[in-house]
Enzyme design. Structure first.
Site, PDB file in Angstrom:
ATOM      1  CB  SER A   5     -11.844  -4.103 -33.539  1.00 55.69           C
ATOM      2  OG  SER A   5     -12.890  -3.886 -32.614  1.00 55.69           O
ATOM      3  CG  HIS A  33      -9.961  -0.211 -33.374  1.00 57.21           C
ATOM      4  ND1 HIS A  33      -9.705   1.043 -33.887  1.00 57.21           N
ATOM      5  CD2 HIS A  33     -11.306  -0.315 -33.298  1.00 57.21           C
ATOM      6  CE1 HIS A  33     -10.846   1.668 -34.114  1.00 57.21           C
ATOM      7  NE2 HIS A  33     -11.847   0.871 -33.757  1.00 57.21           N
ATOM      8  CG  ASP A  35     -14.485  -0.446 -31.516  1.00 57.81           C
ATOM      9  OD1 ASP A  35     -14.290   0.588 -32.177  1.00 57.81           O
ATOM     10  OD2 ASP A  35     -14.206  -1.589 -31.931  1.00 57.81           O
ATOM     11  CG  MET A  37     -19.311   1.455 -28.737  1.00 53.72           C
ATOM     12  SD  MET A  37     -20.302   0.298 -29.686  1.00 53.72           S
ATOM     13  CE  MET A  37     -19.038  -0.376 -30.789  1.00 53.72           C
ATOM     14  CG  HIS A  66     -13.613   4.148 -32.946  1.00 49.81           C
ATOM     15  ND1 HIS A  66     -14.238   3.243 -33.777  1.00 49.81           N
ATOM     16  CD2 HIS A  66     -14.199   5.349 -33.192  1.00 49.81           C
ATOM     17  CE1 HIS A  66     -15.168   3.871 -34.484  1.00 49.81           C
ATOM     18  NE2 HIS A  66     -15.161   5.138 -34.145  1.00 49.81           N
ATOM     19  CG  MET A  68     -17.985   4.858 -32.010  1.00 47.18           C
ATOM     20  SD  MET A  68     -18.060   3.122 -32.470  1.00 47.18           S
ATOM     21  CE  MET A  68     -16.673   2.506 -31.536  1.00 47.18           C
ATOM     22  CG  MET A 137     -16.984   5.203 -38.584  1.00 46.15           C
ATOM     23  SD  MET A 137     -16.111   3.926 -37.696  1.00 46.15           S
ATOM     24  CE  MET A 137     -17.284   2.582 -37.692  1.00 46.15           C
ATOM     25  CG  ASP A 175     -13.642   0.707 -37.219  1.00 48.66           C
ATOM     26  OD1 ASP A 175     -13.815  -0.517 -37.294  1.00 48.66           O
ATOM     27  OD2 ASP A 175     -13.822   1.374 -36.180  1.00 48.66           O
TER      28      ASP A 175
END
Ligand code: DX5
Ligand code: ZN
Length: 227
Positions: A5, A33, A35, A37, A66, A68, A137, A175
């Site tokens: 990540s 990966h 992330d 957000m 991913h 979020m 998660m 994760d």
């Protein structure tokens, strides 16, 4: 599979940081990966589509987004259209996750569904039939470097059993808090793909960290990866 990540990477040197986990198959990162957000679904703000588009140009590693974010029904398909290999949305945020999975697949990506540590798997098994990836998660989403929550492994075991008996067809990804102390338990429980942020980007030699995690996972569950 090991998916470093980049949340724990130096954001000012992203291309170099991706290069640091790039290697031959079986040596380097299997997925990258990323992330995303939005400071609404989680209390943190990271990167969005423009940075993902640049990353996609900078690497041949399949990109695992991913998301979020709130309202993934509206925002997620663009990540698939941009060329992400797997696009994961949160079941807690999606209004119509079945339709969203179809949109993601139609745009050429694998469709991933993520569940937070306190979200039961059982409630979403029908929805999961439309997905390619289940992201369990093992920390509350939002930040890297948190401690692994072992009770989520019950959900991994359930998913593994359903996949192995042909009731579900998803890749099981985990994760949060994956490192040398936790990856073996996750591998034994049945994880296919391990996300690791601080364990990779906190190491001096990132490629070696990826290899070491993979070796530990295979060593803990050799029957799952023969040869
Ligand atoms: C957390 C993110 C993770 C994070 C994991 O919300 O989804 O991908 O980068 O970081 P570590 O491996 O440090 O727990
Ligand atoms: Zn993540």
């Amino acid at each position: 599979m090991i998916a470093p990540s980049i949340l724990s990477a130096d954001f000012a040197r992203l291309a170099d940081e991706v290069g640091a986990v790039t290697g031959e198959p079986g040596v380097g990162a299997d997925w990258l990966h990323v992330d995303v957000m939005d400071a609404h679904f989680v209390p943190n703000l990271t990167i969005g589509l423009p940075v993902v588009e640049s990353l996609l140009k900078a690497t041949a590693i399949p990109v695992d987004c991913h998301l979020m974010i709130d309202d993934p029904d509206r925002w997620a398909p663009a990540y698939a259209e941009a060329g992400a290999h797997n696009v994961t949305v949160h079941v807690e945020a999606a209004a119509d996750p079945v339709r969203l999975a179809k949109d993601l697949r139609a745009a050429g990506a694998l469709a991933g569904l993520s569940i937070k540590p306190d979200t039961p798997l059982e409630l979403h098994l029908e929805t999961l039939k439309h997905y390619d990836t289940l992201l369990v998660m093992s920390v509350e989403p939002g930040f890297g470097g948190q401690s692994f929550i072992p009770r989520v492994l019950d959900k991994v075991r359930t998913a593994r059993r359903l996949v192995d008996t042909g009731h579900l067809k998803v890749l099981v990804e985990i994760d949060g808090g994956i490192n040398a102390d936790t990856i073996e338990a996750a591998a034994e429980a049945g994880v296919d793909c391990f996300v690791a942020g601080s364990a990779v980007y906190g190491a001096e030699d990132r490629l070696r960290a990826v290899q070491a995690l993979r070796e530990q996972a295979v060593g803990a569950a050799p029957h799952r990866w023969p040869g």
